[in-house]
Structures are given as structure tokens and as C-alpha cells.
Design a protein around this motif. Structure first.
Motif, PDB file in Angstrom:
ATOM      1  N   SER A  37       0.780  -1.176   0.002  1.00  0.00           N
ATOM      2  CA  SER A  37       0.136   0.128  -0.108  1.00  0.00           C
ATOM      3  C   SER A  37       0.915   1.220  -0.188  1.00  0.00           C
ATOM      4  CB  SER A  37      -0.986   0.033   1.107  1.00  0.00           C
ATOM      5  OG  SER A  37      -0.130   0.244   2.552  1.00  0.00           O
ATOM      6  N   GLU A  72      -1.074  -0.377 -10.372  1.00  0.00           N
ATOM      7  CA  GLU A  72      -1.943  -0.168  -9.081  1.00  0.00           C
ATOM      8  C   GLU A  72      -3.008  -1.374  -9.105  1.00  0.00           C
ATOM      9  OE1 GLU A  72      -5.025   2.972  -7.057  1.00  0.00           O
ATOM     10  OE2 GLU A  72      -4.146   3.326  -9.174  1.00  0.00           O
ATOM     11  N   ASN A  74      -6.338  -3.353  -7.164  1.00  0.00           N
ATOM     12  CA  ASN A  74      -7.506  -3.046  -6.429  1.00  0.00           C
ATOM     13  C   ASN A  74      -8.241  -4.432  -6.190  1.00  0.00           C
ATOM     14  OD1 ASN A  74     -10.019  -2.339  -5.389  1.00  0.00           O
ATOM     15  ND2 ASN A  74     -10.163  -0.644  -6.672  1.00  0.00           N
ATOM     16  N   ARG A  78     -10.624  -3.352  -0.054  1.00  0.00           N
ATOM     17  CA  ARG A  78      -9.506  -2.992   0.402  1.00  0.00           C
ATOM     18  C   ARG A  78      -8.637  -1.848  -0.430  1.00  0.00           C
ATOM     19  NH1 ARG A  78      -5.321  -7.274   0.237  1.00  0.00           N
ATOM     20  NH2 ARG A  78      -4.460  -6.062   1.887  1.00  0.00           N
ATOM     21  N   LYS A  79      -7.980  -1.140   0.257  1.00  0.00           N
ATOM     22  CA  LYS A  79      -7.369  -0.042  -0.362  1.00  0.00           C
ATOM     23  C   LYS A  79      -6.446  -0.500  -1.455  1.00  0.00           C
ATOM     24  CE  LYS A  79      -4.300  -0.140   3.346  1.00  0.00           C
ATOM     25  NZ  LYS A  79      -3.897   0.479   4.483  1.00  0.00           N
ATOM     26  N   SER A  80      -6.081   0.492  -2.411  1.00  0.00           N
ATOM     27  CA  SER A  80      -5.073   0.065  -3.554  1.00  0.00           C
ATOM     28  C   SER A  80      -3.874  -0.347  -3.112  1.00  0.00           C
ATOM     29  CB  SER A  80      -4.924   1.412  -4.230  1.00  0.00           C
ATOM     30  OG  SER A  80      -6.153   1.801  -4.934  1.00  0.00           O
ATOM     31  N   LEU A  81      -3.281  -1.247  -3.753  1.00  0.00           N
ATOM     32  CA  LEU A  81      -2.026  -1.862  -3.495  1.00  0.00           C
ATOM     33  C   LEU A  81      -1.121  -1.678  -4.729  1.00  0.00           C
ATOM     34  CD1 LEU A  81      -2.937  -5.422  -1.856  1.00  0.00           C
ATOM     35  CD2 LEU A  81      -2.136  -3.042  -0.767  1.00  0.00           C
TER      36      LEU A  81
END
Length: 138
Positions: A37, A72, A74, A78-81
Motif C-alpha cells: 500500500s 495499481e 484493486n 481493500r485500499k489500493s495496492l
């Protein structure tokens, strides 16, 4: 791959080689976790550059995404990794309980009938499988 490889890519585009950009690349290259992240990248960088803001990390990640150096990801809610583009094109299986992911080393798009995409130019695609990993099933 080494940081120098990516530095040359940045230089070829006429971009500055800042210590922060080098450190972001180094974090991805040295991390045992391939998916990070922005906050994880920031936490690792502030050990060396305590004054670096999270906003600076996001701006640099965005630049590296636009250059095709970083991808990136998704994984649902969850938040972007983010991951470094140093492997072959791949997709992921994501555990909905613990969030762990596993790479799938083939692309399902290759198995589509060419007639299905005959009049369509695919520019980008994603394919992620969501379920529960073996550890969480125990």
C-alpha cells in the motif's frame, strides 16, 4: 532487477532522479511482499527520509504508474495496492478473510475465443478471483 534499470527508464523520459523516487523503487525491489500500500511504502521510506510526506509517495506512485513501472491493484473493498512491473503479466486470487493474495501465472484472456474480441481492441483488463484461502478455512 536493480534500481539503476528503472533510473534509466526515468532518465529516458527526461525526469529528475530524486532520492525519494530512488527510495520508492528500492522499497519495491527489496520488499518480500510484492503488493504494498502507499502507506506501507511511506512507512519504509520515512525510516531514511523522515520528512517525506504521504502525498509525495502518492504523487510518485502515480507518475510510476503512468510510466508503466508500477501497477495499481484493486482487490475489492481493500485500499489500493501497488506492485513493481518486473514480472510477466499476471492476475491474483485474493482471500476475502485475511486479504492475502496469490499470483495466477496465466491470463484467462488468452483462452477467450478470438471471435469474442474480433471487433474490440483490448487496452487493459483485470481478472481477480475472490475466495477463502486454505489457512482461513482451517
Amino acid at each position: 532487477m536493480k534500481v539503476d534499470y528503472y533510473i534509466k527508464k526515468l532518465q529516458a523520459r527526461g525526469l529528475k532522479i530524486t532520492p525519494q523516487r530512488q527510495e520508492i523503487l528500492r522499497v519495491f525491489l527489496e520488499s518480500s511482499n510484492h503488493h504494498l500500500s502507499a502507506e506501507e511504502v511511506h512507512n519504509k521510506i520515512t525510516e531514511k527520509y523522515p520528512g517525506m510526506s504521504l502525498d509525495t509517495v502518492y504523487r510518485n506512485l502515480s507518475l510510476l504508474i503512468n510510466l508503466g513501472i508500477i501497477t495499481e491493484l484493486n482487490f475489492g473493498d481493500r485500499k489500493s495496492l501497488f506492485e513493481l512491473n518486473n514480472t510477466e503479466h499476471h492476475h491474483h486470487m485474493i482471500c476475502t478473510k485475511c486479504g492475502n493474495s496469490q499470483e495466477i501465472d496465466f491470463c484467462p484472456l488468452k483462452f477467450m475465443d478470438s471471435q469474442q474480441v474480433k471487433n474490440f481492441k483490448v487496452e487493459k483488463h483485470c481478472f481477480e478471483i475472490f475466495g477463502i484461502c486454505a489457512n482461513c478455512m482451517e
